[in-house]
Design an enzyme around this catalytic site. Structure first.
Site, PDB file in Angstrom:
ATOM      1  N   MET A  61      51.815  76.010  78.559  1.00  0.00           N
ATOM      2  CA  MET A  61      52.003  77.195  79.390  1.00  0.00           C
ATOM      3  C   MET A  61      52.806  78.300  78.705  1.00  0.00           C
ATOM      4  O   MET A  61      53.422  79.135  79.365  1.00  0.00           O
ATOM      5  CB  MET A  61      52.640  76.798  80.733  1.00  0.00           C
ATOM      6  CG  MET A  61      51.797  75.817  81.539  1.00  0.00           C
ATOM      7  SD  MET A  61      50.037  76.268  81.738  1.00  0.00           S
ATOM      8  CE  MET A  61      50.167  77.490  83.041  1.00  0.00           C
TER       9      MET A  61
ATOM     10  N   ASN B  62      41.748  75.855  73.645  1.00  0.00           N
ATOM     11  CA  ASN B  62      42.469  75.840  74.928  1.00  0.00           C
ATOM     12  C   ASN B  62      41.506  75.490  76.046  1.00  0.00           C
ATOM     13  O   ASN B  62      40.292  75.716  75.930  1.00  0.00           O
ATOM     14  CB  ASN B  62      43.068  77.226  75.194  1.00  0.00           C
ATOM     15  CG  ASN B  62      43.896  77.260  76.469  1.00  0.00           C
ATOM     16  OD1 ASN B  62      44.653  76.323  76.765  1.00  0.00           O
ATOM     17  ND2 ASN B  62      43.759  78.317  77.250  1.00  0.00           N
TER      18      ASN B  62
ATOM     19  N   HIS C  40      41.105  76.388  80.146  1.00  0.00           N
ATOM     20  CA  HIS C  40      41.613  77.295  81.174  1.00  0.00           C
ATOM     21  C   HIS C  40      40.929  76.956  82.502  1.00  0.00           C
ATOM     22  O   HIS C  40      39.701  76.755  82.530  1.00  0.00           O
ATOM     23  CB  HIS C  40      41.313  78.747  80.773  1.00  0.00           C
ATOM     24  CG  HIS C  40      41.859  79.732  81.754  1.00  0.00           C
ATOM     25  ND1 HIS C  40      43.204  80.035  81.831  1.00  0.00           N
ATOM     26  CD2 HIS C  40      41.252  80.464  82.735  1.00  0.00           C
ATOM     27  CE1 HIS C  40      43.399  80.919  82.800  1.00  0.00           C
ATOM     28  NE2 HIS C  40      42.235  81.185  83.364  1.00  0.00           N
TER      29      HIS C  40
ATOM     30  N   ASN D  22      45.005  66.046  81.088  1.00  0.00           N
ATOM     31  CA  ASN D  22      43.970  66.269  80.060  1.00  0.00           C
ATOM     32  C   ASN D  22      44.278  65.459  78.804  1.00  0.00           C
ATOM     33  O   ASN D  22      43.379  64.876  78.200  1.00  0.00           O
ATOM     34  CB  ASN D  22      43.835  67.758  79.745  1.00  0.00           C
ATOM     35  CG  ASN D  22      42.985  68.470  80.783  1.00  0.00           C
ATOM     36  OD1 ASN D  22      41.764  68.297  80.834  1.00  0.00           O
ATOM     37  ND2 ASN D  22      43.623  69.259  81.648  1.00  0.00           N
TER      38      ASN D  22
ATOM     39  N   ILE E 289      52.643  81.520  75.846  1.00  0.00           N
ATOM     40  CA  ILE E 289      51.737  82.375  75.078  1.00  0.00           C
ATOM     41  C   ILE E 289      52.107  82.257  73.602  1.00  0.00           C
ATOM     42  O   ILE E 289      53.281  82.356  73.232  1.00  0.00           O
ATOM     43  CB  ILE E 289      51.830  83.834  75.584  1.00  0.00           C
ATOM     44  CG1 ILE E 289      51.291  83.891  77.017  1.00  0.00           C
ATOM     45  CG2 ILE E 289      51.060  84.778  74.662  1.00  0.00           C
ATOM     46  CD1 ILE E 289      51.465  85.227  77.694  1.00  0.00           C
ATOM     47  N   LEU E 290      51.108  82.000  72.777  1.00  0.00           N
ATOM     48  CA  LEU E 290      51.362  81.802  71.345  1.00  0.00           C
ATOM     49  C   LEU E 290      51.574  83.145  70.657  1.00  0.00           C
ATOM     50  O   LEU E 290      50.877  84.122  70.951  1.00  0.00           O
ATOM     51  CB  LEU E 290      50.181  81.072  70.717  1.00  0.00           C
ATOM     52  CG  LEU E 290      49.941  79.650  71.248  1.00  0.00           C
ATOM     53  CD1 LEU E 290      48.585  79.129  70.788  1.00  0.00           C
ATOM     54  CD2 LEU E 290      51.055  78.709  70.802  1.00  0.00           C
TER      55      LEU E 290
ATOM     56  N   GLY F  56      49.987  66.445  81.910  1.00  0.00           N
ATOM     57  CA  GLY F  56      49.321  65.743  80.810  1.00  0.00           C
ATOM     58  C   GLY F  56      48.069  64.990  81.194  1.00  0.00           C
ATOM     59  O   GLY F  56      47.651  64.079  80.477  1.00  0.00           O
TER      60      GLY F  56
HETATM   61  C1  GAR Z   1      44.957  72.338  83.520  1.00  0.00           C
HETATM   62  O1  GAR Z   1      44.269  72.531  84.726  1.00  0.00           O
HETATM   63  C2  GAR Z   1      44.692  73.468  82.559  1.00  0.00           C
HETATM   64  O2  GAR Z   1      43.431  74.029  82.725  1.00  0.00           O
HETATM   65  C3  GAR Z   1      45.768  74.441  82.942  1.00  0.00           C
HETATM   66  O3  GAR Z   1      46.896  73.663  83.206  1.00  0.00           O
HETATM   67  C4  GAR Z   1      46.466  72.418  83.723  1.00  0.00           C
HETATM   68  C5  GAR Z   1      47.203  71.339  82.983  1.00  0.00           C
HETATM   69  O4  GAR Z   1      46.970  70.098  83.552  1.00  0.00           O
HETATM   70  N1  GAR Z   1      46.015  75.374  81.897  1.00  0.00           N
HETATM   71  C6  GAR Z   1      46.339  76.627  82.101  1.00  0.00           C
HETATM   72  O5  GAR Z   1      46.471  77.111  83.196  1.00  0.00           O
HETATM   73  C7  GAR Z   1      46.528  77.436  80.834  1.00  0.00           C
HETATM   74  N2  GAR Z   1      46.603  78.819  81.130  1.00  0.00           N
HETATM   75  P1  GAR Z   1      47.400  68.762  82.825  1.00  0.00           P
HETATM   76  O6  GAR Z   1      48.832  68.945  82.353  1.00  0.00           O
HETATM   77  O7  GAR Z   1      47.291  67.716  83.892  1.00  0.00           O
HETATM   78  O8  GAR Z   1      46.452  68.535  81.677  1.00  0.00           O
END
Ligand code: GAR
Length: 205
Positions: free
Chosen positions: A93, A110, A112, A16, A95-96, A14
Site C-alpha cells: 500500500m 501489481n 489492483h 494473495n 506508492i513506489l 497477505g
Molecule cells: C488486494 O485486494 C489487492 O488487490 C489490494 O489490496 C488487497 C490486499 O489483500 N491492493 C490494492 O488496493 C493496491 N492499490 P491481501 O493482503 O489479502 O493480499
C-alpha cells in the site's frame, strides 16, 4: 539470475501471498519465491511467509529512512541481493518512488482490486461501489511511473450486487484475485509476453 525468481512486497493480510505460496507448493506455479518484504511490522503476510519457509522474510520500516526514495532504495538493495527477477506487489500500500520503478523497469507487477483504468488509487473497491458500476473485478498489471497505470497483463470481472457492502464486494473480488494472480505469474515465467505499445501480447506456449 533465475528468470522465475520473485520477491513479494506486501503490507497487509497477505491472502494473495498465501495463494501464491499454495500454488508453488502444489506445483502449479513454477516461480522461485526468495524474498518477502513488508513495510508493516505486524503484517500477517510476514507470518504467512515465515510459516511457509520463504528463504528471506524481512520487515523494513519506513520510519528508519529519511524519505521515500531512501526507504525504497533499501528495499531495492534487498531485492537485488536476493537475486530476484520479478517484484510482485500483493497488497503493497505504498506508492513506489520513480527511482525504484526505473531500477526494475518492466519487472514490477501489481494487482489492483478494480477493472483498470477505472478506480485507481487506495480504495478501488469502495470507489467502484460508490460510482455504481454493475461489474468490477481485478487487474494484474506492470508498474510504471503512473499510479495504477502500467500495461495490463490480465483482468477478471465480477458482478456488483445491489446489496453489496464494500466488504462483500472486496471478498468477491479477492476470490477472483486468488485465481488470477498465481495463474498470471505462471504465464509470465513460462510463456512470457512482449509489449506492443501499451498492449501485452502473450507469447505462444
Ligand atoms: C488486494 O485486494 C489487492 O488487490 C489490494 O489490496 C488487497 C490486499 O489483500 N491492493 C490494492 O488496493 C493496491 N492499490 P491481501 O493482503 O489479502 O493480499
Amino acid at each position: 539470475m533465475n528468470p522465475g525468481s520473485i520477491a513479494v512486497m506486501a503490507s497487509g493480510r497477505g491472502s494473495n501471498l498465501a495463494v501464491i505460496l499454495d500454488a508453488i507448493e502444489a506445483g502449479s506455479c513454477p516461480v522461485d519465491l526468495r524474498l518477502v518484504i513488508s513495510d508493516r511490522a505486524g503484517a500477517e503476510a510476514l507470518t504467512i511467509a515465515r510459516r511457509a519457509g520463504v528463504p528471506e522474510v524481512v520487515h523494513i520500516s519506513p520510519k528508519q529512512y529519511a524519505d521515500r526514495a531512501a526507504f525504497d532504495a533499501a528495499c531495492a538493495d534487498a531485492i537485488e541481493a536476493a537475486g530476484c527477477q520479478w517484484i510482485v506487489l500483493a497488497g503493497y500500500m505504498r506508492i513506489l518512488s520513480p527511482s525504484f520503478v526505473q531500477r526494475f523497469a518492466g519487472r514490477i507487477i501489481n494487482i489492483h482490486p478494480a477493472l483498470l483504468p477505472s478506480f485507481i488509487g487506495a480504495d478501488g473497491v469502495g470507489d467502484a461501489l460508490t460510482y455504481g458500476v454493475k461489474l468490477s473485478g481485478c487487474t494484474v498489471h506492470l508498474v510504471d511511473e503512473v499510479l495504477d497505470g502500467g500495461p495490463i497483463l490480465a483482468q477478471a470481472a465480477v458482478p456488483v450486487c445491489d446489496d453489496d457492502s464494500r466488504d462483500s464486494l472486496h471478498l468477491r473480488i479477492q476470490q477472483a484475485e486468488h485465481q488470477l494472480y498465481p495463474a498470471t505469474l505462471t504465464r509470465i515465467v513460462t510463456t512470457g509476453f512482449r509489449l506492443d505499445g501499451r498492449r501485452v501480447i502473450w507469447l505462444k506456449p
